[in-house]
Motif scaffolding. Structure first.
Motif, PDB file in Angstrom:
ATOM      1  N   VAL A  74      -4.209 -22.848 -18.217  1.00 33.67           N
ATOM      2  CA  VAL A  74      -5.148 -23.565 -19.083  1.00 33.67           C
ATOM      3  C   VAL A  74      -4.412 -24.162 -20.278  1.00 33.67           C
ATOM      4  N   ASN A  75      -3.527 -23.378 -20.890  1.00 36.72           N
ATOM      5  CA  ASN A  75      -2.759 -23.863 -22.042  1.00 36.72           C
ATOM      6  C   ASN A  75      -1.857 -25.030 -21.669  1.00 36.72           C
ATOM      7  N   MET A  76      -1.273 -24.981 -20.488  1.00 41.81           N
ATOM      8  CA  MET A  76      -0.401 -26.068 -20.033  1.00 41.81           C
ATOM      9  C   MET A  76      -1.166 -27.379 -19.887  1.00 41.81           C
ATOM     10  N   VAL A  77      -2.388 -27.292 -19.347  1.00 43.09           N
ATOM     11  CA  VAL A  77      -3.213 -28.491 -19.204  1.00 43.09           C
ATOM     12  C   VAL A  77      -3.618 -29.015 -20.579  1.00 43.09           C
ATOM     13  N   GLU A  78      -4.020 -28.116 -21.454  1.00 42.32           N
ATOM     14  CA  GLU A  78      -4.418 -28.536 -22.805  1.00 42.32           C
ATOM     15  C   GLU A  78      -3.261 -29.192 -23.547  1.00 42.32           C
ATOM     16  N   ASN A  79      -2.056 -28.644 -23.382  1.00 42.35           N
ATOM     17  CA  ASN A  79      -0.880 -29.228 -24.027  1.00 42.35           C
ATOM     18  C   ASN A  79      -0.586 -30.619 -23.480  1.00 42.35           C
ATOM     19  N   ALA A  80      -0.756 -30.798 -22.178  1.00 38.95           N
ATOM     20  CA  ALA A  80      -0.540 -32.119 -21.567  1.00 38.95           C
ATOM     21  C   ALA A  80      -1.531 -33.134 -22.117  1.00 38.95           C
ATOM     22  N   VAL A  81      -2.777 -32.717 -22.270  1.00 36.28           N
ATOM     23  CA  VAL A  81      -3.806 -33.606 -22.833  1.00 36.28           C
ATOM     24  C   VAL A  81      -3.474 -33.939 -24.282  1.00 36.28           C
ATOM     25  N   ASN A  82      -3.051 -32.937 -25.050  1.00 36.26           N
ATOM     26  CA  ASN A  82      -2.745 -33.139 -26.471  1.00 36.26           C
ATOM     27  C   ASN A  82      -1.574 -34.096 -26.681  1.00 36.26           C
ATOM     28  N   ARG A  83      -0.617 -34.097 -25.757  1.00 33.56           N
ATOM     29  CA  ARG A  83       0.515 -35.017 -25.922  1.00 33.56           C
ATOM     30  C   ARG A  83       0.273 -36.366 -25.230  1.00 33.56           C
ATOM     31  N   LYS A  84      -0.982 -36.535 -24.754  1.00 28.23           N
ATOM     32  CA  LYS A  84      -1.455 -37.827 -24.230  1.00 28.23           C
ATOM     33  C   LYS A  84      -0.591 -38.327 -23.066  1.00 28.23           C
ATOM     34  N   VAL A  85      -0.436 -37.481 -22.058  1.00 24.36           N
ATOM     35  CA  VAL A  85       0.316 -37.893 -20.872  1.00 24.36           C
ATOM     36  C   VAL A  85      -0.428 -39.010 -20.141  1.00 24.36           C
ATOM     37  N   ALA A  86       0.289 -39.701 -19.261  1.00 25.55           N
ATOM     38  CA  ALA A  86      -0.319 -40.810 -18.505  1.00 25.55           C
ATOM     39  C   ALA A  86      -1.298 -40.294 -17.462  1.00 25.55           C
ATOM     40  N   GLY A  87      -0.959 -39.181 -16.829  1.00 25.47           N
ATOM     41  CA  GLY A  87      -1.807 -38.626 -15.784  1.00 25.47           C
ATOM     42  C   GLY A  87      -1.423 -37.197 -15.468  1.00 25.47           C
ATOM     43  N   ILE A  88      -2.317 -36.493 -14.782  1.00 28.25           N
ATOM     44  CA  ILE A  88      -2.102 -35.084 -14.464  1.00 28.25           C
ATOM     45  C   ILE A  88      -2.343 -34.839 -12.984  1.00 28.25           C
ATOM     46  N   VAL A  89      -1.421 -34.105 -12.346  1.00 29.88           N
ATOM     47  CA  VAL A  89      -1.625 -33.550 -11.007  1.00 29.88           C
ATOM     48  C   VAL A  89      -1.750 -32.047 -11.199  1.00 29.88           C
ATOM     49  N   LEU A  90      -2.856 -31.466 -10.751  1.00 32.73           N
ATOM     50  CA  LEU A  90      -3.128 -30.053 -11.042  1.00 32.73           C
ATOM     51  C   LEU A  90      -3.553 -29.293  -9.800  1.00 32.73           C
ATOM     52  N   ALA A  91      -2.944 -28.118  -9.615  1.00 33.16           N
ATOM     53  CA  ALA A  91      -3.410 -27.143  -8.628  1.00 33.16           C
ATOM     54  C   ALA A  91      -4.093 -26.021  -9.403  1.00 33.16           C
ATOM     55  N   PRO A  92      -5.409 -26.073  -9.565  1.00 37.74           N
ATOM     56  CA  PRO A  92      -6.088 -25.103 -10.440  1.00 37.74           C
ATOM     57  C   PRO A  92      -6.091 -23.683  -9.871  1.00 37.74           C
ATOM     58  N   SER A  93      -5.710 -22.733 -10.700  1.00 36.88           N
ATOM     59  CA  SER A  93      -5.680 -21.328 -10.275  1.00 36.88           C
ATOM     60  C   SER A  93      -7.064 -20.694 -10.270  1.00 36.88           C
ATOM     61  N   ASP A  94      -7.981 -21.281 -11.023  1.00 37.53           N
ATOM     62  CA  ASP A  94      -9.333 -20.732 -11.116  1.00 37.53           C
ATOM     63  C   ASP A  94     -10.323 -21.895 -11.143  1.00 37.53           C
ATOM     64  N   PRO A  95     -11.389 -21.822 -10.351  1.00 33.87           N
ATOM     65  CA  PRO A  95     -12.318 -22.961 -10.250  1.00 33.87           C
ATOM     66  C   PRO A  95     -13.161 -23.210 -11.485  1.00 33.87           C
ATOM     67  N   ASP A  96     -13.294 -22.205 -12.343  1.00 32.12           N
ATOM     68  CA  ASP A  96     -14.118 -22.348 -13.549  1.00 32.12           C
ATOM     69  C   ASP A  96     -13.297 -22.509 -14.824  1.00 32.12           C
ATOM     70  N   ALA A  97     -12.225 -21.722 -14.948  1.00 28.20           N
ATOM     71  CA  ALA A  97     -11.453 -21.706 -16.198  1.00 28.20           C
ATOM     72  C   ALA A  97     -10.781 -23.040 -16.498  1.00 28.20           C
TER      73      ALA A  97
END
Length: 315
Positions: A74-97
């Motif tokens: 979750v922190n890794m995704v939030e950090n990527a959003v905060n640094r305004k990346v162009a795009g995200i590829v994500l394999a979510p470990s939890d469907p809700d979190a």
């Protein structure tokens, strides 16, 4: 002299910030469930090859130390959003979190492509494409392979990984549903290894000792299947208890070749990484991408392990 120095420092700091912003603006962040798995390392190979073909885009690859470290992801995704990346590829470990951080990505207009596992219904609007094995189908194929060896009566065990993970729900669900609909096999478990090989080894050892009449066993992901295979070998049950694993690294290939495992269901992990990054690049170019893309699964046995279909997915 001091004013000139301060001005120079200020200009340098502004230039550094601008360079960082520009770099992030061209960064595709690939965030997986864990970096400590050859499955996810094969995803990285595919992602890297796609990035090389994507002119002007860089790529970062991250994942927690363990699949169960959901807060870290979750922190890794939030950090990527905060640094305004162009795009995200994500394999979510939890469907809700992972829904709240992806909502932030959506609000920031950062395109997101999911691989391997789905989000819960609440998160469906926050990503643009989902690339994965049809895990329910893969579970069914694994069940078919096991029944072919055990027959339709007796007792089998399910060695699973992280309860509630999207891929686990589909995979173990598909396996269980097929077993119940097409046999009278009694199911022991599932047991959850938290994707830790040593845990799976210990759990399988205990299951084998507690169920001397066990006819078959299913290991639902890479570290779980490796631990399961090692437990079978150490207990002298290899080849005596029919076993089907999931994923296709060197350890699991060896177990198929020596008869410890009857079969392994192997996903297109390279394709997940490659097509995931490629899909983000298309989204950034305002090109259409499919809402769902099945990256496939191959049932690999001793009989076909050297064939083209198997070689295309083994790693």
């Amino acid at each position: 002299m001091q004013t000139k120095f301060l001005t120079t420092c200020l200009v340098s700091a502004v230039a550094l910030l601008a360079a960082s912003a520009q770099a992030a603006d061209k960064e595709i962040a690939v965030i997986v469930k864990t970096v400590n798995s050859t499955f996810w390392q094969n995803v990285q190979k595919g992602a890297t090859d796609a990035q090389k073909e994507a002119a002007g885009y860089s790529m970062t690859f991250q994942g927690p130390a363990a699949e169960s470290a959901i807060a870290d992801q979750v922190n890794m995704v939030e950090n990527a959003v905060n640094r305004k990346v162009a795009g995200i590829v994500l394999a979510p470990s939890d469907p809700d979190a992972l829904v709240p951080p992806l909502k932030k990505a959506w609000e920031a207009k950062i395109p997101v492509v999911l691989i391997d596992s789905m989000l819960s219904e609440a998160g469906k609007r926050y990503y643009q494409s989902f690339l994965a094995t049809d895990n329910e189908k893969a579970g069914e194929l694994s069940a078919k392979a096991l029944i072919a060896k055990t027959g339709t009566t007796g007792k089998i065990a399910i060695m699973s990984y992280v309860a509630g993970a999207g891929s686990e729900i589909g995979r173990v669900g598909g396996f269980t549903k097929y077993i119940k609909a097409n046999s009278q096999l009694q199911i022991v478990g599932p047991f959850y290894s938290q994707s830790q090989m040593a845990t799976a080894l210990n759990q399988t050892t205990d299951v084998l000792a507690a169920n001397p009449d066990l006819k078959g066993i299913f290991g639902a992901n890479e570290p779980t299947a490796i631990g399961m295979g090692r437990a079978l070998a150490q207990s002298g049950k290899a080849g005596k208890v029919a076993a089907v694993g999931f994923d296709g690294n060197q350890d699991l290939q060896g177990f198929v070749k020596d008869g410890t495992l009857e079969a392994i269901a192997v996903q297109g992990s390279y394709q997940m990484g490659y097509l995931g990054v490629q899909s983000v690049v298309k989204l950034l170019a305002k090109q259409p991408v499919p809402e769902f893309l099945d990256t496939g699964v191959v049932i690999v046995t001793k009989g076909n392990i050297d064939g083209t279909d198997a070689k295309n997915v083994l790693y």
